[in-house]
Design an enzyme around this catalytic site. Structure first.
Site, PDB file in Angstrom:
ATOM      1  N   GLY A  11       5.197   8.549   1.393  1.00 22.61           N
ATOM      2  CA  GLY A  11       6.126   8.319   2.510  1.00 22.61           C
ATOM      3  C   GLY A  11       7.087   7.181   2.183  1.00 22.61           C
ATOM      4  O   GLY A  11       8.302   7.271   2.427  1.00 22.61           O
ATOM      5  N   HIS A  12       6.564   6.087   1.608  1.00 22.66           N
ATOM      6  CA  HIS A  12       7.436   4.979   1.198  1.00 22.66           C
ATOM      7  C   HIS A  12       8.345   5.416   0.050  1.00 22.66           C
ATOM      8  O   HIS A  12       9.515   5.039  -0.010  1.00 22.66           O
ATOM      9  CB  HIS A  12       6.601   3.781   0.728  1.00 22.66           C
ATOM     10  CG  HIS A  12       5.720   3.187   1.771  1.00 22.66           C
ATOM     11  ND1 HIS A  12       4.362   3.344   1.756  1.00 22.66           N
ATOM     12  CD2 HIS A  12       6.007   2.438   2.861  1.00 22.66           C
ATOM     13  CE1 HIS A  12       3.839   2.709   2.782  1.00 22.66           C
ATOM     14  NE2 HIS A  12       4.810   2.151   3.476  1.00 22.66           N
ATOM     15  N   ALA A  22       0.858  -1.199   0.000  1.00 26.97           N
ATOM     16  CA  ALA A  22       0.000   0.000   0.000  1.00 26.97           C
ATOM     17  C   ALA A  22       0.889   1.242   0.000  1.00 26.97           C
ATOM     18  O   ALA A  22       0.707   2.166   0.796  1.00 26.97           O
ATOM     19  CB  ALA A  22      -0.961  -0.010   1.187  1.00 26.97           C
TER      20      ALA A  22
END
Ligand code: PAF
Length: 301
Positions: free
Chosen positions: A53-54, A49
């Protein structure tokens, strides 16, 4: 004629970065170490998901190892870290989109194993224990959560064998217990923390934000609002910080507070009233059915 184009010259297409998607440990190993070349490598562990941020973590990993280094992104929803009644079943699973984001931000290999691949002997009988550091705050509400996190992080470190492992500061307690595991158990890896990414209005990015209705999303802003209010008075000391943050949450609508705490990041204990230096101001709350966490790092005087 368009700028930069020269007559008679064929334009070279921009290099498209492709990530190899692997599902087994063997596939991962041959993709991540295609030859004996000693290059720096980094891992970003995720439960999928993926969001901005990732993406920031993956870009930071690429920067850390340079153009010739290798970056692996793991995508695995780890059942061991979910408690009874938590969102294991409904946790979003979006592998195609995850691969797209991973490769667009510089990943070389995505490792998306099944539960059986990670735990081939069934539920592990032996697990890592996060100890007292994992029993406070998140650990108090989610007993066993950090034992499950550390167990899978240790396994993924063994499988990916990286020089660097990057984790988001958004999960401040997770970052602290992982750092402690690496130090206490002599893992040969450098743990790198990456700052939280926020929406323009302050909401910290989280895979769980997609559970929020528009109204709940508005209510959720009280979390970052409280943290920013605390941060604004950091120079006045711990008591002022706690009071300013609590005042925002006291009047917030639709927010069921779990904890608001000013924490010494080294051992993840409550910062005393005379504390000075870098601290983590952390909050956890339920907004509707969704549990959210957030924190800011502040210098308290
Ligand atoms: O932060 C997460 O997404 C997870 O806790 C992690 C580190 C990937 C372990 O499952």
């Amino acid at each position: 004629m368009a700028r930069g184009k020269q007559p008679g010259k064929t334009q070279r297409a921009p290099k498209v970065h492709r990530a190899v998607v692997t599902h087994t440990v063997d596939e991962f190993e041959s993709a991540f170490w295609p030859d004996e070349q000693p290059v720096d490598n980094a891992v970003v562990m995720t439960m999928g998901a993926l969001h901005e941020g990732h993406a920031a973590l993956i870009r930071a990993a690429r920067k850390q190892v340079g153009r010739d280094g290798r970056v692996a992104v793991t995508v695995f929803v780890n059942p061991l870290q979910f408690g009874a009644g938590e969102d294991l079943e409904r946790y979003p699973r979006t592998l195609d989109e995850d691969v797209r984001i991973a490769e667009a931000n510089g990943a070389d290999v995505v490792f998306a194993p099944s539960v059986d691949e990670v735990y081939p002997n069934g539920e592990p009988q032996v697990r890592l224990a996060a100890g007292p550091m994992g029993e406070r705050y998140e650990g108090a509400t989610r007993p066993g959560h950090f034992d499950g996190v550390l167990t899978v992080v240790a396994k993924l470190l063994h499988i990916t064998d990286p020089d660097f492992a990057l984790f988001g500061e958004k999960d401040a307690q997770q970052l602290a217990v992982v750092r402690r595991m690496v130090a206490d158990l002599d893992f040969d890896v450098e743990v790198v923390g990456v700052p939280t990414v926020r929406e323009e209005d302050g909401l910290a990015l989280s895979s769980r934000n997609r559970y929020l209705s528009a109204e709940e999303r508005g209510h959720a802003l009280a979390l970052s609002g409280a943290l920013f209010a605390g941060r604004d008075v950091a120079a006045q000391g711990p008591k002022a910080v706690r009071e300013a943050a609590a005042a925002v949450l006291d009047t917030a609508e639709g927010v069921e507070l779990d904890y608001l705490a000013l924490i010494d990041p080294h051992d993840f204990t409550e910062a005393p009233d005379d504390f000075q230096g870098e601290a983590v101001l952390a909050v956890a709350a339920r907004v509707g059915a969704t549990r959210l966490i957030d924190n800011v790092r502040i210098i308290v005087r």
